[in-house]
Design a protein around this motif. Structure first.
Motif, PDB file in Angstrom:
ATOM      1  N   GLY A 116      23.175  23.725 -18.083  1.00 56.50           N
ATOM      2  CA  GLY A 116      23.922  23.482 -19.312  1.00 56.50           C
ATOM      3  C   GLY A 116      23.345  22.334 -20.122  1.00 56.50           C
ATOM      4  O   GLY A 116      23.273  22.399 -21.356  1.00 56.50           O
ATOM      5  N   VAL A 117      22.909  21.271 -19.438  1.00 54.36           N
ATOM      6  CA  VAL A 117      22.305  20.122 -20.118  1.00 54.36           C
ATOM      7  C   VAL A 117      20.990  20.530 -20.789  1.00 54.36           C
ATOM      8  O   VAL A 117      20.706  20.137 -21.933  1.00 54.36           O
ATOM      9  N   LEU A 118      20.188  21.304 -20.095  1.00 57.12           N
ATOM     10  CA  LEU A 118      18.913  21.757 -20.664  1.00 57.12           C
ATOM     11  C   LEU A 118      19.142  22.579 -21.932  1.00 57.12           C
ATOM     12  O   LEU A 118      18.421  22.430 -22.929  1.00 57.12           O
ATOM     13  N   LYS A 119      20.142  23.432 -21.905  1.00 59.17           N
ATOM     14  CA  LYS A 119      20.464  24.241 -23.081  1.00 59.17           C
ATOM     15  C   LYS A 119      20.933  23.354 -24.235  1.00 59.17           C
ATOM     16  O   LYS A 119      20.603  23.608 -25.403  1.00 59.17           O
ATOM     17  N   GLU A 120      21.699  22.302 -23.916  1.00 60.00           N
ATOM     18  CA  GLU A 120      22.161  21.380 -24.953  1.00 60.00           C
ATOM     19  C   GLU A 120      20.977  20.719 -25.652  1.00 60.00           C
ATOM     20  O   GLU A 120      20.948  20.621 -26.888  1.00 60.00           O
TER      21      GLU A 120
END
Length: 341
Positions: A116-120
């Motif tokens: 999720g952080v990478l997508k953000e």
């Protein structure tokens, strides 16, 4: 590409000379040209010993010049991660819940959060691909002196290899982080060399826990590294890159106070090592931005990093952990390495 050439081509530069005996011609000789068989045969001289240290230094100088030449021509060495990517890392230790998000939660839950952080970050800046990373504290400062009184402990081979396998499973690069305690980089970094031969493995050094010049155990004061210490780490990694024909390594250097790094202008860059000065402080967004400005932006080295703390940045309310969009909008230069603890 290989940084090496034949050993014999280096000998003249090292002051080593190979003397070849004169050879007779294929034609006939007169009696006066014939050897005196009654004379004692000349005993061959023993070749001068090779100065291995001098040879090694010559190779390092040559490789450095060659790397500089390639970087000047092409902008950087092949395989360099920065500045063409933004590294986003989860920090901690897979065996310790208290050191960071890496290890705080069960493996699969942690990686779901990481995704999720990478997508953000990719959504916040679509111009740069995100390079996921794990940042593992591998040599850790300790409250107890240990048998040699150096206040540090290295992870087991099994733990390091398992962390590497986690990284490879999830297409991450891996940083092995070093907290030397009362030891020093010269006595600690060589322990990591077998792992650094892997192209995905990079390194971090943390002056907060470098206590040799302070004379106290870790945690009593904030430690320090001088430019010469950073240069030692750069040269160490550069040698590994050359000897193993690897792409450039990334070196992260933690910093959140003035005294943690001294004489920063004397840090000598090498194209084989990409240096990230990493703002490692926690607190409210205003404090963090001020620290980034004072110790990273106004004292530039090469690339910049910024840390976000899941537990400490939101305290006390109403403070919050900065989002990817806030970091990119409010920090100059925009960090190319972002770490979550």
């Amino acid at each position: 590409m290989s940084y090496f050439r034949s050993f014999t081509s280096l000998l003249p530069s090292l002051g080593l000379v190979i003397s070849l005996a004169s050879l007779p011609s294929c034609g006939s000789r007169s009696e006066s040209d014939k050897p005196d068989t009654k004379q004692t045969a000349e005993v061959p001289t023993t070749p001068a010993p090779v100065d291995s240290l001098k040879l090694k230094l010559a190779i390092m100088r040559r490789d450095s010049l060659r790397a500089d030449s390639i970087a000047k021509k092409n902008g950087q060495l092949p395989g360099a991660i920065l500045p063409g990517h933004r590294i986003v890392a989860f920090y901690g230790n897979i065996r310790a819940k208290g050191m960071g998000i890496l290890g705080r939660e069960p493996k699969e839950k942690m990686f779901r959060k990481f995704e999720g952080v990478l997508k953000e970050w990719q959504a916040a800046d679509s111009s740069l691909p995100v390079q996921p990373a794990l940042h593992s504290v591998t040599i850790t400062a300790q409250g107890a002196a240990g048998k040699d009184g150096k206040y540090r402990l290295m992870n087991s081979k099994a733990t390091i290899e398992e962390t590497i396998s986690w990284a490879k499973e999830h297409n991450c690069i891996l940083f092995l982080d070093v907290q030397v305690g009362l030891s020093d980089l010269e006595h600690e970094l060589h322990k990591l060399e077998p792992y650094l031969k892997d192209p995905i493995v990079h390194m971090g050094i943390d002056p907060e826990f470098a206590m040799k010049t302070k004379g106290v155990r870790p945690g009593k004061k904030i430690g320090t590294y001088d430019a010469k210490d950073v240069n030692y780490a750069i040269n160490f990694l550069a040698r590994i890159v050359s000897e193993n024909n690897l792409p450039p390594k990334v070196l992260t250097v933690h910093r959140f106070t003035q005294g943690m790094i001294t004489n920063y202008k004397n840090i000598k860059l090498d194209p084989r090592v990409q240096v990230v000065m990493h703002m490692d402080g926690w607190g409210n967004p205003t404090l963090k931005k001020d620290s980034y400005h004072d110790y990273i932006q106004t004292q530039p080295v090469q690339y910049t990093g910024f840390k976000l703390f899941y537990e400490y940045d939101p305290r006390p309310a109403p403070h919050h952990m900065m989002t990817a969009k806030e970091v990119l909008a409010e920090l100059t230069p925009k960090p190319l390495y972002v770490q979550y603890q």
